[in-house]
Design a protein around this motif. Structure first.
Motif: not given
Length: 161
Positions: A17, A58, A62, A66, A122
C-alpha cells in the motif's frame, strides 16, 4: 531458491500500500502545500499557538487499492481522489478561519486546537466527511467524489464545541 525469494519480495513491494504513482505523489505534494498555506490563515485568525495538520496518506492509498473496481467504473483516477481530499481539507480549514473571524466564543475554543488529523473513508462511494474532536485534536475522515466549500462544514465543526 534465491530467485524465487527475490521475485516474492519484488511482488510484495509492488503490491504494497505504500506504492503511489508519480501523479499521486505530485498530487500529495500539491495538497500538502495547499494545506500548509491554509494552516497559516487558521493560526492568524484563531490565534493557535501551534497547529499541526497531518494527512494519513496510507489511508488514501489503502482506500484507492481496495476500491479499484468502483474507481474504474466511474473512470476516476487515484490522483483525483487525492486532489479532492486536499480540496475538502482546505475547505474545512477555511470554515475554521471563517468561524474564528465571526464568533469570539468559537474562536476561543478553536484556538485550543493543536492537531488536525486527516484520514480517508475506506468506501469510495461514501461522500460525507466525518468530524470528531478528541482533546485538542480535530479528526477529519474525508469522503470522496464531490468537492466541498467551507460553508458545507461550518455547522459540523461548530457542533463539536
Amino acid at each position: 531458491m534465491k530467485n524465487k525469494l527475490l521475485f516474492g519480495m519484488v511482488l510484495l513491494m509492488a503490491s504494497s500500500t505504500s506504492y503511489a504513482s508519480v501523479k499521486d505523489k505530485k498530487a500529495m505534494r500539491n495538497v500538502d502545500s495547499n494545506i500548509l498555506a491554509e494552516v497559516s490563515k487558521v493560526k492568524s485568525s484563531c490565534g493557535n499557538s501551534a497547529l499541526d495538520v497531518t494527512v494519513d496518506w496510507d489511508s488514501y492509498k489503502n482506500m484507492i487499492s481496495s476500491n479499484g473496481e468502483k474507481l474504474n467504473k466511474d473512470n476516476y483516477k487515484s490522483e483525483w481522489v487525492i486532489s479532492h481530499s486536499g480540496q475538502r481539507t482546505v475547505a474545512a480549514l477555511e470554515a475554521i478561519t471563517s468561524i474564528c473571524g465571526s464568533d469570539e466564543d468559537y474562536k476561543e475554543e478553536l484556538a485550543k486546537l493543536k492537531k488536525i488529523k486527516i484520514t480517508a473513508k475506506q468506501d469510495f462511494l461514501d461522500s460525507k466527511n466525518n468530524f470528531t474532536l478528541s482533546d485538542n485534536t480535530l479528526n477529519i475522515e474525508t469522503g470522496h467524489k464531490m468537492t466541498r466549500r467551507a460553508s458545507d462544514y461550518t455547522d459540523k465543526i461548530k457542533s463539536l464545541f
